[in-house]
Design a protein around this motif. Structure first.
Motif, PDB file in Angstrom:
ATOM      1  N   ARG A 139      -6.052 -12.642  -4.387  1.00  0.00           N
ATOM      2  CA  ARG A 139      -5.617 -12.716  -5.789  1.00  0.00           C
ATOM      3  C   ARG A 139      -4.192 -12.225  -5.973  1.00  0.00           C
ATOM      4  N   THR A 140      -3.851 -11.151  -5.289  1.00  0.00           N
ATOM      5  CA  THR A 140      -2.540 -10.529  -5.492  1.00  0.00           C
ATOM      6  C   THR A 140      -1.505 -10.954  -4.459  1.00  0.00           C
ATOM      7  N   VAL A 141      -1.933 -11.711  -3.428  1.00  0.00           N
ATOM      8  CA  VAL A 141      -1.072 -12.104  -2.315  1.00  0.00           C
ATOM      9  C   VAL A 141      -0.340 -10.867  -1.792  1.00  0.00           C
ATOM     10  N   HIS A 142      -1.132  -9.842  -1.512  1.00  0.00           N
ATOM     11  CA  HIS A 142      -0.575  -8.555  -1.124  1.00  0.00           C
ATOM     12  C   HIS A 142      -1.585  -7.834  -0.238  1.00  0.00           C
ATOM     13  N   SER A 143      -1.107  -7.106   0.734  1.00  0.00           N
ATOM     14  CA  SER A 143      -1.986  -6.264   1.531  1.00  0.00           C
ATOM     15  C   SER A 143      -1.534  -4.822   1.380  1.00  0.00           C
ATOM     16  N   ALA A 144      -2.452  -3.902   1.572  1.00  0.00           N
ATOM     17  CA  ALA A 144      -2.138  -2.493   1.377  1.00  0.00           C
ATOM     18  C   ALA A 144      -3.092  -1.627   2.183  1.00  0.00           C
ATOM     19  N   VAL A 145      -2.700  -0.379   2.358  1.00  0.00           N
ATOM     20  CA  VAL A 145      -3.539   0.633   2.976  1.00  0.00           C
ATOM     21  C   VAL A 145      -3.693   1.748   1.952  1.00  0.00           C
ATOM     22  N   TRP A 146      -4.934   2.152   1.697  1.00  0.00           N
ATOM     23  CA  TRP A 146      -5.205   3.252   0.776  1.00  0.00           C
ATOM     24  C   TRP A 146      -5.710   4.426   1.590  1.00  0.00           C
ATOM     25  N   LEU A 147      -5.067   5.551   1.453  1.00  0.00           N
ATOM     26  CA  LEU A 147      -5.490   6.762   2.143  1.00  0.00           C
ATOM     27  C   LEU A 147      -5.914   7.785   1.095  1.00  0.00           C
ATOM     28  N   GLY A 148      -7.135   8.236   1.178  1.00  0.00           N
ATOM     29  CA  GLY A 148      -7.623   9.248   0.262  1.00  0.00           C
ATOM     30  C   GLY A 148      -8.094   8.723  -1.083  1.00  0.00           C
TER      31      GLY A 148
END
Length: 132
Positions: free
Chosen positions: A104-113
């Motif tokens: 949907r966002t054409v985006h990747s990410a890493v979430w820590l915590g």
């Protein structure tokens, strides 16, 4: 804080299907992130039997996935304790929802915590205490 952590990586082709090479790369990326951020035992999950078998195998992989599998095995030596687990695709709702978010966002990410709101309600059901 409980000291517990989670990591989800989902790789799919343009039609939403998990290609074996993309799945292997996702597993290796999960191992890479775990070597950087996790000091506890790690479980890498995949719904691809071929990838799970290749990463678990003690023998040299000679398939088209060999370069990815070799990298994953080398990285896994940096972990104190880890294992692969084959799961059904519908058994990992968090990973599926994160894949939808990425599309949907054409985006990747890493979430820590923390986690994005779209999966916070799923985390309690999707994560369990599996001992390795």
């Amino acid at each position: 804080m409980t000291g517990e952590a989670g990591l989800g990586v989902v790789a799919r082709d343009s039609k939403g299907n998990a290609a074996e090479e993309a799945e292997a790369i996702a597993c290796v990326e999960g191992i890479r992130l775990a070597t950087q951020w996790c000091r506890q035992p790690v479980i890498i999950e995949s719904d691809c039997a071929r990838v799970v078998a290749a990463l678990q195998s003690k023998s040299m992989d000679k398939s088209t996935l060999s370069f990815v599998v070799t990298e994953g095995k080398e990285l896994s030596q940096l972990l104190s304790k880890w294992r692969m687990s084959q799961v059904k695709r519908e058994g990992n709702q968090v990973a599926n929802e994160l894949a939808l978010l990425a599309r949907r966002t054409v985006h990747s990410a890493v979430w820590l915590g923390n986690s994005p709101a779209c999966v916070s309600y799923l985390l309690q059901n999707d994560c369990n205490n599996i001992h390795i």
